[in-house]
Write a protein that holds these residues in place. Structure first.
Motif, PDB file in Angstrom:
ATOM      1  N   GLY A  64       0.847  -1.207   0.081  1.00 25.40           N
ATOM      2  CA  GLY A  64      -0.011  -0.020  -0.086  1.00 25.40           C
ATOM      3  C   GLY A  64       0.751   1.262  -0.094  1.00 25.40           C
ATOM      4  O   GLY A  64       0.422   2.278  -0.530  1.00 25.40           O
ATOM      5  N   GLU A  65       1.928   1.240   0.643  1.00 19.46           N
ATOM      6  CA  GLU A  65       2.989   2.379   0.623  1.00 19.46           C
ATOM      7  C   GLU A  65       3.436   2.742  -0.788  1.00 19.46           C
ATOM      8  O   GLU A  65       3.902   3.833  -0.751  1.00 19.46           O
ATOM      9  CB  GLU A  65       3.870   2.539   1.863  1.00 19.46           C
ATOM     10  N   LEU A  66       3.469   1.900  -1.605  1.00 21.73           N
ATOM     11  CA  LEU A  66       4.138   2.039  -2.791  1.00 21.73           C
ATOM     12  C   LEU A  66       3.412   2.434  -3.977  1.00 21.73           C
ATOM     13  O   LEU A  66       3.588   2.186  -4.992  1.00 21.73           O
ATOM     14  CB  LEU A  66       5.207   0.438  -3.083  1.00 21.73           C
ATOM     15  N   TRP A  67       2.615   3.508  -3.751  1.00 17.84           N
ATOM     16  CA  TRP A  67       1.878   4.177  -4.758  1.00 17.84           C
ATOM     17  C   TRP A  67       3.001   5.199  -5.540  1.00 17.84           C
ATOM     18  O   TRP A  67       3.854   5.873  -4.874  1.00 17.84           O
ATOM     19  CB  TRP A  67       0.706   5.080  -4.001  1.00 17.84           C
ATOM     20  N   PHE A  68       2.442   5.491  -6.639  1.00 23.96           N
ATOM     21  CA  PHE A  68       3.165   6.241  -7.467  1.00 23.96           C
ATOM     22  C   PHE A  68       2.640   7.910  -7.400  1.00 23.96           C
ATOM     23  O   PHE A  68       3.533   8.528  -7.444  1.00 23.96           O
ATOM     24  CB  PHE A  68       3.332   5.536  -8.905  1.00 23.96           C
ATOM     25  N   ASP A  69       1.568   7.814  -7.699  1.00 21.58           N
ATOM     26  CA  ASP A  69       1.012   9.206  -8.099  1.00 21.58           C
ATOM     27  C   ASP A  69       0.029   9.937  -6.926  1.00 21.58           C
ATOM     28  O   ASP A  69       0.210  10.890  -6.569  1.00 21.58           O
ATOM     29  CB  ASP A  69       0.082   9.571  -9.546  1.00 21.58           C
ATOM     30  N   GLU A  70      -0.792   9.005  -6.372  1.00 19.68           N
ATOM     31  CA  GLU A  70      -1.572   9.173  -5.368  1.00 19.68           C
ATOM     32  C   GLU A  70      -1.860   7.811  -4.359  1.00 19.68           C
ATOM     33  O   GLU A  70      -1.682   6.824  -4.725  1.00 19.68           O
ATOM     34  CB  GLU A  70      -2.957   9.885  -5.688  1.00 19.68           C
ATOM     35  N   ALA A  71      -1.952   8.139  -3.233  1.00 19.43           N
ATOM     36  CA  ALA A  71      -2.100   7.182  -2.087  1.00 19.43           C
ATOM     37  C   ALA A  71      -3.494   6.318  -2.607  1.00 19.43           C
ATOM     38  O   ALA A  71      -4.345   7.037  -2.994  1.00 19.43           O
ATOM     39  CB  ALA A  71      -2.155   7.792  -0.753  1.00 19.43           C
ATOM     40  N   PRO A  72      -3.576   5.075  -2.211  1.00 27.50           N
ATOM     41  CA  PRO A  72      -4.773   4.533  -2.715  1.00 27.50           C
ATOM     42  C   PRO A  72      -5.889   4.689  -1.498  1.00 27.50           C
ATOM     43  O   PRO A  72      -5.389   5.376  -0.564  1.00 27.50           O
ATOM     44  CB  PRO A  72      -4.165   3.063  -2.402  1.00 27.50           C
ATOM     45  N   PRO A  73      -7.229   4.614  -1.817  1.00 24.74           N
ATOM     46  CA  PRO A  73      -8.202   4.752  -0.832  1.00 24.74           C
ATOM     47  C   PRO A  73      -7.851   3.943   0.396  1.00 24.74           C
ATOM     48  O   PRO A  73      -7.289   3.174   0.489  1.00 24.74           O
ATOM     49  CB  PRO A  73      -9.372   4.140  -1.691  1.00 24.74           C
ATOM     50  N   LEU A  74      -8.706   4.436   1.346  1.00 21.76           N
ATOM     51  CA  LEU A  74      -8.732   4.134   2.649  1.00 21.76           C
ATOM     52  C   LEU A  74      -8.893   2.402   2.569  1.00 21.76           C
ATOM     53  O   LEU A  74      -9.653   1.827   1.927  1.00 21.76           O
ATOM     54  CB  LEU A  74      -9.788   4.497   3.693  1.00 21.76           C
ATOM     55  N   PRO A  75      -8.135   1.638   3.596  1.00 24.11           N
ATOM     56  CA  PRO A  75      -8.190   0.381   3.616  1.00 24.11           C
ATOM     57  C   PRO A  75      -9.734   0.048   3.830  1.00 24.11           C
ATOM     58  O   PRO A  75     -10.372   0.542   4.794  1.00 24.11           O
ATOM     59  CB  PRO A  75      -7.425  -0.161   4.781  1.00 24.11           C
ATOM     60  N   LEU A  76     -10.131  -1.219   3.504  1.00 23.98           N
ATOM     61  CA  LEU A  76     -11.184  -1.878   4.036  1.00 23.98           C
ATOM     62  C   LEU A  76     -11.548  -2.022   5.713  1.00 23.98           C
ATOM     63  O   LEU A  76     -12.472  -1.671   5.977  1.00 23.98           O
ATOM     64  CB  LEU A  76     -11.442  -3.466   3.241  1.00 23.98           C
ATOM     65  N   THR A  77     -10.441  -2.197   6.131  1.00 25.35           N
ATOM     66  CA  THR A  77     -10.752  -2.442   7.602  1.00 25.35           C
ATOM     67  C   THR A  77     -11.085  -1.121   8.116  1.00 25.35           C
ATOM     68  O   THR A  77     -11.656  -1.319   9.359  1.00 25.35           O
ATOM     69  CB  THR A  77      -9.296  -3.106   8.215  1.00 25.35           C
ATOM     70  N   ALA A  78     -10.596  -0.074   7.716  1.00 26.79           N
ATOM     71  CA  ALA A  78     -10.773   1.178   8.320  1.00 26.79           C
ATOM     72  C   ALA A  78     -12.327   1.519   8.303  1.00 26.79           C
ATOM     73  O   ALA A  78     -13.029   2.205   9.230  1.00 26.79           O
ATOM     74  CB  ALA A  78     -10.246   2.314   7.519  1.00 26.79           C
ATOM     75  N   ARG A  79     -13.048   0.838   7.253  1.00 23.13           N
ATOM     76  CA  ARG A  79     -14.502   1.045   7.188  1.00 23.13           C
ATOM     77  C   ARG A  79     -15.173   0.130   8.210  1.00 23.13           C
ATOM     78  O   ARG A  79     -16.406   0.292   8.352  1.00 23.13           O
ATOM     79  CB  ARG A  79     -14.828   0.445   5.827  1.00 23.13           C
ATOM     80  N   ASN A  80     -14.809  -0.730   8.904  1.00 21.10           N
ATOM     81  CA  ASN A  80     -15.353  -1.822   9.716  1.00 21.10           C
ATOM     82  C   ASN A  80     -14.304  -2.804  10.414  1.00 21.10           C
ATOM     83  O   ASN A  80     -14.169  -3.842  10.095  1.00 21.10           O
ATOM     84  CB  ASN A  80     -16.191  -2.736   8.688  1.00 21.10           C
ATOM     85  N   PRO A  81     -13.743  -1.999  11.465  1.00 20.50           N
ATOM     86  CA  PRO A  81     -12.659  -2.628  11.793  1.00 20.50           C
ATOM     87  C   PRO A  81     -12.985  -3.994  12.879  1.00 20.50           C
ATOM     88  O   PRO A  81     -12.292  -5.087  12.649  1.00 20.50           O
ATOM     89  CB  PRO A  81     -12.105  -1.598  13.026  1.00 20.50           C
ATOM     90  N   GLU A  82     -14.151  -4.260  13.100  1.00 21.61           N
ATOM     91  CA  GLU A  82     -14.547  -5.270  13.968  1.00 21.61           C
ATOM     92  C   GLU A  82     -14.778  -6.504  13.137  1.00 21.61           C
ATOM     93  O   GLU A  82     -14.847  -7.529  13.355  1.00 21.61           O
ATOM     94  CB  GLU A  82     -15.809  -4.776  14.825  1.00 21.61           C
ATOM     95  N   GLY A  83     -14.930  -6.303  11.642  1.00 16.72           N
ATOM     96  CA  GLY A  83     -15.175  -7.154  10.719  1.00 16.72           C
ATOM     97  C   GLY A  83     -14.136  -7.731   9.965  1.00 16.72           C
ATOM     98  O   GLY A  83     -14.157  -8.229   9.055  1.00 16.72           O
ATOM     99  N   CYS A  84     -12.878  -7.050  10.195  1.00 16.03           N
ATOM    100  CA  CYS A  84     -11.755  -7.436   9.629  1.00 16.03           C
ATOM    101  C   CYS A  84     -10.421  -7.723  10.367  1.00 16.03           C
ATOM    102  O   CYS A  84     -10.187  -7.129  11.539  1.00 16.03           O
ATOM    103  CB  CYS A  84     -11.167  -5.966   8.803  1.00 16.03           C
TER     104      CYS A  84
END
Lengths: 406, 406
Positions: A203-223
């Motif tokens: 995930g940190e190896l982006w070239f022009d822009e950071a990727p969207p938020l991780p899936l886990t950030a959207r539902n930490p208890e389910g990931c």
């Protein structure tokens, strides 16, 4: 008299890692390998590690060499919690011996024999190998250039233990899940009560822009979230981590204790020391710039050399890998032997499929070889494809003649 | 809405490590812990490791931080083969992330659910924990002060996948298998076609004379041998190894690949560098001398303090542990809480039994605490026993009075 060793059923099914066996062939020094997933060694902060080793041993050497907590080194757990883009309690962070070990622990804790586990099409081969000893039924969820399709996820979610997803610059395809797809996948998984195992080594190896938020950030208890220091610092230390919901953490910790008691504490302290004072904020942009230049070199070479050959490929927005699809009738595994004769190696795509493989696919790494090597290797690969197409044409001609004669 | 995580059946059965939970209690700075199996940190060659780190990073830093072979670092595999007292091909050596990982790999490759595995009475708790996720039926073989009894081994060998043995200065008992017992056990195992998993983390820590030859040396094709650098160099690096028959090696290697790809290469190179030029031949005798003095201090304190208390204990010929048996009617687990009140901690013996535990037993480490601490701790432990005996006497008196009154 020989002693009769009886293998466990799961071991009877174990096969040599397809990729490792291929890599052995490609270790010949005259072969340019685009096969391995090896980070560019020039990105390893050797000097910073040397200073960290000296400091750790000089200031706290005995503790850095003693047995340590299974959870991991507290300052490193804190650093992991601090660097993640959602609210993470360090108590939820488990330091692992590479993120590969996280997959092994998850398999032990969540997979019963014949339990269903959903994966992408294609998916990370190492995850299939880590899950395999627990004998799951790995089910491939239909995927496109943006990742898994939410409708197919919903259709297959019943009774699945989890879905394993690698949303950023995926291994093997290099694809990235869009923001819209993440939202849809997260919603579909929650609606189905389907846990997500999210693997994010690149995930940190982006070239022009950071990727969207991780899936886990959207539902930490389910990931469960898996991360790694292999791609931003160095893989040879085997340092990764997982972030687990509080309800699951104790079981993963117990599995960890049984496996290796704890991750080497000396390397944890090395990394914790190197990471102080925002080191990664200065270091990682250099890796991004290098890998972006190498991606551009490979994409440029592919556009130049593959012209007219009907070869499809993507332009990854980060990471290490690029995915090719050969023309109809060309099997990438068969192509490899021919390519090695021309001193270039890649990984066929077939082993990355849990279900029916697309035999025309292959994976190229753009980070290990240098730019001149990439140019040479892609030209050689194009020659190999050209030769295969000529064989295909000859074979078709022969078939037509046979059919006409019949 | 919360996501329903469903645990694998094996995870439902996982329990927190009894020892780890106890160690948490005993981490209070006012408690002298004889509980943990921590080598004395003053034996860690901090200066030699600092020089090795600097050298490895200066001379071959990039390779020392890159992904590496799953089998392990070739010079380290050679060094392991060279130091073992039977003919070992380096190709049979697999470097593991601590010898604990070797147990996990063996379990994956050899244990089917409900398969029978034989262990000593008592046995190393960490082995039971490593085997447990593969759901074996662990069967306790009767043992005495010299190790397992060959007759009981023969009686229980049918259909067992292997017997797990720790012949030198065993954890937890400190006992050592005699030469005669080794010969008899090896013959009985071969006659029964029973493979042996031989664990030897403490073998180098002998005090007056080296222990007899390993069981594996007597029948290499029928044994897997596990070794460790934790006790002769430092445990915090998590470096161990196994030596396997050629027929089994590929399966163990595949299991290893799936677990963590490879053991950290940087720490392998550190140890390989430190071990050059016969370092261990100079270093290990210092550890032996220190631990022998500490064993003598503990045995002296026990003889002094436990006089008349009907407490049995052995005098280990090496290693780190000493085994006590309390007087009849004294439960060691119940005793621990009382001992901690007197600022001393130990590990109750019960968790080390695969079968019916002897609740009167407990394990003491003589290597972590200093000699003055040992003297203080054993005196406190004797006070605790004295108090427990007084309680026992009072309870018996009360019972007799109740019986007389009835």
């Amino acid at each position: 008299m020989t002693t009769p060793w009886k293998l466990a059923a799961r071991a009877e099914k174990m096969n040599p890692s397809a990729i490792r066996e291929i890599l052995k062939v490609t270790e010949r020094p005259d072969v340019i390998s685009l096969a391995g997933g090896l980070p560019s060694p020039q990105t390893f902060p050797v000097t910073a590690f040397a200073a960290a080793c000296a400091e750790v041993l000089a200031t706290d050497g005995q503790a850095a060499l003693q047995y340590a907590a299974s959870e991991g080194y507290a300052p490193l757990r804190q650093a992991v919690a601090d660097m993640l883009p959602w609210e993470v309690n360090p108590d939820q962070v488990l330091i692992t011996t590479g993120s590969q070990q996280g997959l092994d622990l998850i398999a032990k804790v969540l997979i019963d024999p014949q339990a269903k586990v959903l994966v992408e099409t294609p998916t990370y081969l190492g995850a299939l190998q880590a899950f395999s000893p627990m004998e799951p039924q790995a089910v491939s969820v239909a995927s496109d250039a943006e990742g898994v399709l939410p409708e197919d996820l919903s259709a297959k979610a019943a009774d699945a233990r989890f879905i394993y997803l690698l949303p950023n610059f995926q291994n093997p395809t290099g694809r990235t899940m869009s923001e819209a797809r993440r939202a849809a996948v997260s919603a579909a998984a929650q609606a189905a009560g389907l846990p997500i195992v999210e693997d994010n080594p690149y995930g940190e190896l982006w070239f022009d822009e950071a990727p969207p938020l991780p899936l886990t950030a959207r539902n930490p208890e389910g990931c469960i979230y898996l991360g790694s220091f292999s791609k931003v610092l160095a893989p040879g230390l085997r340092l990764g981590f997982l972030v687990a919901p509080k309800a699951l953490y104790p079981k993963l910790l117990q599995a960890k204790q049984a496996v290796d008691l704890h991750t080497p504490i000396f390397t944890q302290r090395m990394v914790s020391t190197v990471m102080r004072d925002g080191f990664l904020d200065r270091h990682v942009p250099q890796i991004r710039a290098l890998y972006k230049a190498q991606r551009d070199a490979m994409v440029g070479a592919l556009r130049r050399e593959m012209r007219g050959l009907d070869v499809e490929f993507n332009v990854p927005k980060g990471g290490m890998f690029l995915w090719l699809r050969m023309p109809e009738g060309i099997d990438a595994t068969a192509l490899l032997a021919r390519a090695v004769e021309r001193h270039v190696a890649f990984v066929p795509g077939a082993p990355f499929y849990a279900g029916e493989p697309d035999a025309r696919t292959l994976r190229l790494s753009f980070v290990t070889a240098t730019e001149p090597q990439i140019a040479t290797a892609i030209a050689a690969l194009a020659e190999t494809v050209r030769e295969a197409l000529a064989h295909r044409a000859a074979a078709r001609m022969q078939q037509q003649q046979l059919a006409a004669a019949a």
